[in-house]
Every structure is written in C-alpha cells, then in structure tokens.
Scaffold this active site. Structure first.
Site, short mmCIF file in Angstrom:
data_model
loop_
_atom_site.label_atom_id
_atom_site.label_comp_id
_atom_site.label_asym_id
_atom_site.label_seq_id
_atom_site.Cartn_x
_atom_site.Cartn_y
_atom_site.Cartn_z
N ARG A 293 6.08 -27.78 -28.40
CA ARG A 293 5.89 -28.95 -29.26
C ARG A 293 7.06 -29.93 -29.13
O ARG A 293 6.87 -31.14 -29.17
CB ARG A 293 5.70 -28.52 -30.72
CG ARG A 293 5.38 -29.70 -31.64
CD ARG A 293 5.05 -29.26 -33.05
NE ARG A 293 3.73 -28.68 -33.13
CZ ARG A 293 3.46 -27.44 -33.49
NH1 ARG A 293 4.45 -26.63 -33.79
NH2 ARG A 293 2.23 -27.00 -33.55
N ALA A 294 8.27 -29.41 -28.99
CA ALA A 294 9.44 -30.28 -28.88
C ALA A 294 9.34 -31.18 -27.66
O ALA A 294 9.68 -32.38 -27.72
CB ALA A 294 10.72 -29.44 -28.83
#
Length: 671
Positions: A276-277
């Site tokens: 997700r980052a």
C-alpha cells in the site's frame, strides 16, 4: 489555503496544508491523518479546506449526490438514465461524531417494512452524505474499531454496503477522509494507521511573535467574522482555481520508470509492510507534480511523498514514535537516481565495531559487574539501606525486553466498550439469544421475530403469503463479544524492589502487559508506591505510550507503603467508576508482598486489600519475589484481594507453569 490562523504558528502546518491540498487534487491518495497536541488548529485547517473545494453538480433529488455526467447505476434512488435535472452545490464536509452508531454511519434499513412488504426502505447515513465531499473524524483514535473499519473499507472501495438479514443496499461513497487525533489519548492500531494515505505531525510553535499573531487574528475574527473572511476571499478563490487546474492536469502527469524505482526502493529500504505504501507514494508524487503544474514526476516529488506517506508505516509497536530518517531517504533516492552514488571520501564511522569504543562504561562509575558488590546492605526489615543507614532513592533502570503475556481477564460478563479482553454483551460477536429492542432495531433476530409474530396471523387477518409483522414482534439479536477494561497497574517501587536486574525484569513485565492492553483496546492507569506514600503516576487513559514513558522514568528506593498504594488505587477506581460505570476494572499489583511503611503495615495492607474483594474488583498479583528462600507474601496478598497470584515466569504466554496454573484454576472453579 486561507484560514483565520497563520500556518507558520504551528510546526507541521505547512505539511498539513500540502497533504490536504494533494487529497483535494487526487482523492485516490487515501486521506490524511493529523496527529498533534490539543490547540494546534487541526480542526481549523480541515474546515478551511471545505471552502476551497470546487462546487459539485448532483442529480436533482438524489440523496446520494450522484454525478449527472456519470450516475451510479446501482444508486438506491436510481436509475438516473437518462439523467434528468441537476443542481450545483458546494462540496460538503460531514463530521462523524465519536459516539455515532453503525446505522448513523452506513445508514439503516426499515426491517419492519422489508419483512412485511418486501420494500428496501433505506435511510442514508453519513457515508452517503459525504459522497464527493469530505468526511471528517475528530478524535479518530477514540472511535470504536468496528466503525473505523467500516469507514476505511468504504474509503478504499469507494462504496458502502449495508447488509441486514439478507436485505442488501449498496451506494457510492467516494470522499476525502480526514482524521485528527491527540496521541496522548491513545493510538490507532497499526492496521488502521496504514489505511490512511498520508500522516502529518503538528505541534504549537514556541516563537512568541508567531503566537502573538495567532491571538491577533483570532481576536480580529471574533470582532468581525464577515469582514475577516472578506479579506481572505481573493486568496481562497486563487487556491480554488489552482485545485481545479491541477485536477485537469492530473491525467496527463507521467510517472516514469525511474521515479517508480525510487518509490519501490524507498519502501523496501524502510521495510514497510505490504504494497500500500508504494501505491500511495506513487499517487502522492503524481498529485504533487500536478499541483506544481508539471506533467513529469521528479525526484523532489518522490522525496516529499515519502515524508508524508511513510512515517506512520514505520511503527512496529505502540511505543515507536512515527518518523523517518531523512539522511537514509536522501541516500536511497540518490542511489536510484542514476547519478554518481559515491561521494565517498568520508572517513569511516569512528564509533563503529572495532573502533575505539570497546566496552561500555560501567554503571554509576562502579567496576564492571559491580551491581552486586555496590548493592547496599539490607536493613533489619529487608529494605536496602544507603551507606548512611537511611533509605535512599536509586536512579531509574531500563525495562527488560517485553514478551507475550498470558491473557488476564475479568470474570463474568460485562457491558463495557468494545474491546478484546473480557466477555461482554456487545453489538458485535456471536449470537446468544434474542430480546426486545431498546430504541432502534440494529441486529434483527429473524427466527425469534417470526416466532413472536406467528401466533397472531389469523387475528391480524393474514390472507397472503407474507407475514403480518407488527413493531412488537421485532426481536433484537443478543450477542456476546469482548470488551475493553480498565487495567490499573499498582507498582511497588520501594527499596526491596530496587536491585537493578530485578527492577529491570519487573519493568519488562509491566511493559509487556501494557502492550497486551494496547492490543486489547483497554484503558490503563499507573499507581506507584515507595518511601512514605503512593502517587498516581498516570490517571486512567487510552494512551499506553504515556504509561510506558512514566514507567521508564520510575525511580525506586525507600520503604514499602503497600497499604497506601492499595488505598490510592481504590480511590482511582472509585472516581473512574463514576466517569465510566460500564467499564470493568482489572487491578494488577506488581510487588513482592512486603509491607513496611507506616504503623502496623501488614495489618493495614490486609484491610486495604479486603476493600477490593468487597467491591468485587478483579485482581492479579504479579509476585516479584526471587531467590531460593521465598516468604510467599504476594500469595497472601492475592488471597486478601480475592484474586490470583502469578510469578514473573508464569506471566509469560509460553510458560508451562502458567498453563498448569490455568488448568488447576479451572479445576478449582469447576469443583
């Protein structure tokens, strides 16, 4: 962004301003979590954003704010094809109260009409109101976990789903999610932190001139709100136009392979979990380029995106402060920039391995291994004495490494706030029965409802296949889940606990229990006793960070006023019971059981302990006595409290002794 307050008066407000604007340009960034102390204009900045968002066109009469250019085909108020009349209105900012119910958030179905008429009578919630606008959650860390999960899922999927006993409603819910919180009041779980796209830390400036300017502007606003707003109207319009231009430019921005490699390398270098980052950084860097009026993502965009998207994803436990090593970030970006990465010529680290550092300096100026030799002799009552013969205070020692603890719980069934420690009647969990609803119906027990309505069908004139349902027939599902408790630590910091290795182990045990309390969504408090008195080192709070900090700086020494510690803890529970009567308490007394402070210390401690037993307060005594000869005083104290005693070894989750004790305890209860 215009605001009645100068952003320079709050450290981090420039980053907050940028993070909010980037989400206005590209809501796909994933929202903003604002962390900071009270009084730092967090809410002011968020509310200022709503005035800067461009107006939105909506289908006339649609409760779900459908876009007339692309109406939602599954809209409950649809179909809107072909689209009819539309209207333009300002973008909404919807606030979610901390005490909101699930139905208030996602919406509610009229179960009575659904059962009797087969009609999906749906009342929209706050997620529908926030569609194509801003959803603002103040004190998001105090919001119940299941509500946070719901709104974050909706933010991720762009839709909200309401399921009630086979009746399903779906509607679009795309919004800019902004949460604010004060870390002193407790942290969000790491899984929830990760769901916010960007995080910003803010703190009040310590510069007098900047603080003076804040006061001036606030007073000017209070004197003439309309005139004050008019003075900033031109700047607001300019920022609004820039947001519109950036949105139009966003599809044309190119994220090249080089920038993507920098993003991936940065996330890998900082060991963030999952992917997700990487995605958030890519979207943020693209929005930064559009905001700057560029169609190419540069290294400076990647760097700024990392500073906004990664700090909160670096936390491994609640005691880790969010942050990012900017030197390491610059080194990683340079390494993957294609430029010459070696500026070496720098001398090697003189403090590295093999450097002159050698052995660490011994503690307190004593010889190596001198803890035992330097330990004061014990007096007649077992308390360590200073060379002069009086009780002395010793410097704080560091806590030993924390470990996974056994599950300590409160017996019986409570009705407190949702959590993960003790059994409780809750809105979520396994169904255990049915009852008449108190207020609005939220969880229908279908079988019990049909059973209640069935005997009355002939009297109600039923003629068709459907049941004739009345309000009195409806039954609410009774559910059993878990609650969070108040875990009140009562820690003996007297001289009998002051041996360095012993106190280090004790602090490690309490730190382990604090971690467990964080994971189980408890409130925690800390009472310490030593010398001649006891003190409340930390009133009950949701912030285990604060408890860990107080524990780390806890000094030791002096006599053992056990009775004073117990009485102070009893008083804390009495006050907290008035504030939060539904939250049950678990008292954890960490001591070796000695009582040496005041007149008749042992008898007084026994009387104080029996107060807890009389009130039915659950308690556990962590026995810190060590050595081949043990007096068993902690076990006697546990008996007076009406609780149980465990040793430091038995406190570990993987302890064989702890498992045996659990089996023995269950056998005694069964007998």
């Amino acid at each position: 962004m215009s605001t009645p307050f100068p952003f320079t008066a709050v450290v981090g407000q420039d980053d907050l301003r940028l993070a909010l604007l980037l989400n206005a340009v590209s809501p796909a960034v994933g929202g903003v979590l604002v962390r900071g102390e009270k009084g730092t204009a967090k809410s002011t900045a968020v509310r200022a954003l709503s005035a800067l968002l461009p107006a939105v066109d909506v289908v006339a009469g649609c409760r779900f704010s459908c876009d007339p250019a692309a109406p939602d085909p599954a809209c409950p108020d649809g179909p809107h094809n072909p689209p009819g009349a539309f209207e333009s209105r300002p973008a909404r900012m919807v606030e979610l109260p901390v005490g909101a119910s699930e139905d208030r958030l996602v919406g509610a179905l009229d179960i009575e009409r659904a059962l009797a008429e087969g009609v999906k009578a749906f009342e929209p919630g706050l997620l529908a109101d926030a569609h194509r606008g801003i959803l603002y959650v103040d004190e998001v860390n105090l919001l119940h976990d299941h509500l946070v999960d719901l709104l974050l899922d909706a933010a991720a999927m762009g839709a909200s789903y309401v399921e009630r006993e086979g009746v399903s409603v779906r509607h679009a819910a795309r919004f800019l999610l902004v949460g604010t919180m004060n870390p002193e009041e407790g942290e969000l779980r790491p899984q929830l932190l990760d769901r916010f796209g960007l995080t910003v830390e803010v703190a009040a400036s310590r510069e007098p001139d900047q603080r003076v300017e804040v006061v001036r502007r606030r007073l000017a606003y209070d004197d003439d709100p309309a005139g004050f707003a008019a003075r900033w109207a031109g700047e607001e319009a300019a920022v609004r136009q820039r947001i519109v231009a950036a949105r139009e430019l966003l599809p044309s921005v190119r994220l090249g392979d080089g920038a993507l490699r920098q993003i991936a390398a940065t996330c890998a270098a900082f060991e963030v979990d999952g992917m997700r980052a990487d995605i958030v950084m890519a979207r943020t860097a693209t929005a930064l380029a559009a905001w700057a009026g560029r169609t190419e993502v540069l290294a400076e965009d990647v760097r700024q995106a990392a500073l906004l998207a990664l700090p909160h994803r670096r936390r491994r436990n609640p005691f880790d402060a969010p942050g990012l090593d900017e030197d390491k970030l610059d080194q990683t970006l340079e390494e993957f920039s294609g430029e010459d990465e070696n500026e070496s010529g720098d001398d090697p680290d003189p403090d590295g391995p093999g450097g002159g550092g050698g052995q660490p300096a011994p503690d307190d100026g004593g010889p190596q291994g001198g803890d035992t030799a330097a330990r004061p002799e014990a007096g007649a009552d077992g308390e360590p004495q200073t060379p002069g013969g009086t009780s002395g205070e010793q410097a704080p020692v560091r806590a030993a490494e924390p470990f996974r603890t056994r599950v300590l719980s409160v017996p019986g069934i409570g009705e407190g706030a949702a959590g993960r420690r003790s059994r409780a009647r809750t809105e979520h969990g396994r169904t255990t029965g049915a009852r008449r609803p108190r207020g609005g119906l939220t969880k229908l027990h279908l079988a019990a409802t049909v059973q209640a309505a069935a005997p009355h069908q002939r009297a109600r004139g039923r003629s068709g296949p459907g049941l004739v349902i009345r309000r009195d027939d409806l039954r609410q599902a009774a559910r059993e889940g878990r609650e969070g408790n108040l875990v009140l630590f009562v820690v003996d910091a007297s001289g009998s606990m002051a041996a360095r290795q012993r106190m280090s182990a004790v602090k490690g045990a309490v730190l382990s229990l604090l971690l467990d309390a964080y994971q189980r969504r408890d409130k925690v408090g800390l009472v310490t006793f030593r010398g001649a008195a006891a003190e409340v080192a930390l009133p009950p709070t949701s912030s285990v960070d604060a408890a860990a900090a107080r524990l780390e700086s806890l000094p030791t020494g002096g006599r053992t006023p056990l009775a004073a510690g117990l009485l102070r803890a009893h008083d804390v529970l009495r006050v907290e019971r008035l504030r939060d009567p539904a939250r049950r308490a678990l008292v954890v007394v960490v001591t070796d059981g000695r009582a040496t402070g005041g007149p008749e210390p042992v008898a007084l401690a026994g009387r104080a302990a029996r107060l807890f037993a009389a009130d039915g307060v659950a308690s556990v005594v962590v026995d810190c006595e060590s050595g081949p000869v043990r007096l068993g005083l902690a076990g006697q104290l546990a008996g007076e409290l009406g609780g149980t005693a465990v040793t430091l070894d038995e406190l570990r989750a993987d302890s064989i002794a702890g498992l045996v004790k659990d089996v023995q305890g269950r056998s005694r209860r069964a007998a």
